[in-house]
Design a protein around this motif. Structure first.
Motif, PDB file in Angstrom:
ATOM      1  N   ASP A  36       0.810  -1.215   0.000  1.00 52.63           N
ATOM      2  CA  ASP A  36       0.000   0.000   0.000  1.00 52.63           C
ATOM      3  C   ASP A  36       0.846   1.269   0.000  1.00 52.63           C
ATOM      4  O   ASP A  36       0.389   2.317  -0.455  1.00 52.63           O
ATOM      5  CB  ASP A  36      -0.933   0.023   1.213  1.00 52.63           C
ATOM      6  CG  ASP A  36      -1.976  -1.081   1.154  1.00 52.63           C
ATOM      7  OD1 ASP A  36      -2.592  -1.254   0.086  1.00 52.63           O
ATOM      8  OD2 ASP A  36      -2.167  -1.779   2.163  1.00 52.63           O
ATOM      9  N   GLU A 117      -3.041   1.028  14.852  1.00 47.95           N
ATOM     10  CA  GLU A 117      -3.188   2.482  14.828  1.00 47.95           C
ATOM     11  C   GLU A 117      -2.211   3.174  13.875  1.00 47.95           C
ATOM     12  O   GLU A 117      -2.263   4.393  13.696  1.00 47.95           O
ATOM     13  CB  GLU A 117      -3.014   3.056  16.235  1.00 47.95           C
ATOM     14  CG  GLU A 117      -1.628   2.885  16.841  1.00 47.95           C
ATOM     15  CD  GLU A 117      -1.444   1.583  17.595  1.00 47.95           C
ATOM     16  OE1 GLU A 117      -0.480   1.482  18.380  1.00 47.95           O
ATOM     17  OE2 GLU A 117      -2.275   0.661  17.407  1.00 47.95           O
ATOM     18  N   ASP A 119      -1.062   3.780  10.163  1.00 48.77           N
ATOM     19  CA  ASP A 119      -1.526   3.639   8.788  1.00 48.77           C
ATOM     20  C   ASP A 119      -0.357   3.273   7.870  1.00 48.77           C
ATOM     21  O   ASP A 119       0.813   3.418   8.242  1.00 48.77           O
ATOM     22  CB  ASP A 119      -2.182   4.935   8.322  1.00 48.77           C
ATOM     23  CG  ASP A 119      -1.195   6.086   8.282  1.00 48.77           C
ATOM     24  OD1 ASP A 119      -0.561   6.287   7.234  1.00 48.77           O
ATOM     25  OD2 ASP A 119      -1.035   6.777   9.314  1.00 48.77           O
ATOM     26  N   THR A 327       2.764   5.944  -2.705  1.00 48.66           N
ATOM     27  CA  THR A 327       1.541   5.189  -2.437  1.00 48.66           C
ATOM     28  C   THR A 327       1.175   4.344  -3.656  1.00 48.66           C
ATOM     29  O   THR A 327       1.544   4.663  -4.790  1.00 48.66           O
ATOM     30  CB  THR A 327       0.373   6.124  -2.087  1.00 48.66           C
ATOM     31  OG1 THR A 327       0.175   7.056  -3.144  1.00 48.66           O
ATOM     32  CG2 THR A 327       0.670   6.878  -0.792  1.00 48.66           C
TER      33      THR A 327
END
Length: 336
Positions: A36, A117, A119, A327
């Motif tokens: 990701d 928590e 990302d 990303t």
């Protein structure tokens, strides 16, 4: 099929090509990750250019860091399952593995579970920076509460991590930057003092800040002849740790004829990440800081994977403060 960034010759960012490549199932000791986010590092620019400490084998992929989700595990892999959110820790050669892609194979030994928590973008910005700073500042025992620490080229992701780690252990971080443009951002990031080296004499300012004593440890990614100037600001019995080679010129060894007695050494995070016990301690230390809020990765800018060449060009400018993250946009349909 997966999309992987590869290159077939040494050169600038233009040699990077995004290709459809068959990744396949993970082998023994490997996992496959649906990526990701990818953390960029200057080491990858040097690798692409041919100035890193080992040469690419073509066609070569590249990349040390990523965050995503486990897609499949290979034979003998324990502690990971399909669907686990994870991050990749630099502990391998880019001739063997790379993280620049949307689905990649990596050794399970280079993977850590990602706290819920954290990302993916933040997780991709953590491990190279914080483990690099962790070794000399936290694990070595060289730095104690109340000690001054000199962090050169401090606007890098490693420099900012070092500022946070120094504060976490009660030390006093002194950051350096060449121009005034980044001074306030370094102060905002937690530096107790910032020395602008284009305008201020480094040893003089260090002595002023430390009451004439000097710093306990200097943490430097530049190397080259500049280490002689840095050494003048180190307290007797202190430490000079060089963890990079941004200056390609020879690096002199400071000696007792010119400076107070000090210990100088080189360092890479592979000393930590390739040792399972040391890596376990580093992961626990960093995850504890992330959970408490003491450590907050600084992300300067994000790029899409399709803009990987532009991301490399931006890193080469040196204008960033913190981490550059790429990303990955996935198609809705699952890949085979």
């Amino acid at each position: 099929m997966a999309r992987l960034v590869q290159f077939d010759k040494l050169g600038g960012p233009e040699v990077l090509t995004l290709r459809d490549v068959e990744v396949g199932a993970p082998g023994a000791g490997e996992v496959r990750i649906r990526v990701d986010a990818i953390g960029l590092n200057r080491a990858e620019l040097m690798y692409r250019e041919g100035s890193y400490f080992y040469e690419p084998v073509f066609p070569s992929t590249l990349g040390y860091e990523a965050a995503g989700v486990i897609e499949a595990v290979g034979e003998g892999v324990e502690g990971f399952a399909e669907g686990d959110p994870v991050a990749v820790v630099p502990s391998f050669l880019q001739t063997d593995y790379g993280t620049y892609g949307d689905h990649v194979l990596v050794p399970a030994s280079a993977v850590v579970l990602r706290p819920a928590e954290v990302d993916p973008v933040s997780a991709a910005a953590v491990w190279m920076a914080y483990v690099t700073a962790y070794g000399p500042l936290a694990e070595s025992g060289h730095v104690r509460p109340g000690d001054h620490v000199l962090i050169t080229a401090a606007s890098s992701s490693v420099g900012l991590a070092a500022i946070q780690i120094a504060r976490h252990i009660g030390a006093i971080p002194i950051a350096t930057t060449r121009g005034t443009g980044k001074k306030q951002r370094l102060l905002d990031a937690g530096a107790a003092h910032v020395i602008v080296t284009d305008e201020e004499d480094l040893p003089t300012r260090v002595k002023e800040i430390t009451g004439g004593e000097g710093v306990r440890l200097a943490f430097d990614p530049v190397a080259g002849p500049g280490v002689e100037t840095i050494a003048q600001g180190i307290a007797p019995g202190g430490f000079l740790v060089v963890y990079g080679a941004l200056d390609p010129r020879p690096t002199p060894l400071p000696n007792a004829r010119s400076y107070p007695a000090l210990s100088s050494s080189t360092y890479t995070l592979f000393e930590i990440t390739t040792n399972p016990e040391r890596l376990r301690r580093a992961v626990a230390f960093v995850n504890s800081g992330l959970a408490s809020g003491a450590f907050t990765p600084v992300v300067d800018r994000t790029f899409d994977l399709t803009d990987i060449a532009e991301a490399h060009r931006y890193m080469a400018t040196g204008d960033q403060v913190g981490k550059i993250v790429v990303t990955v946009t996935h198609e809705d349909a699952p890949r085979p």
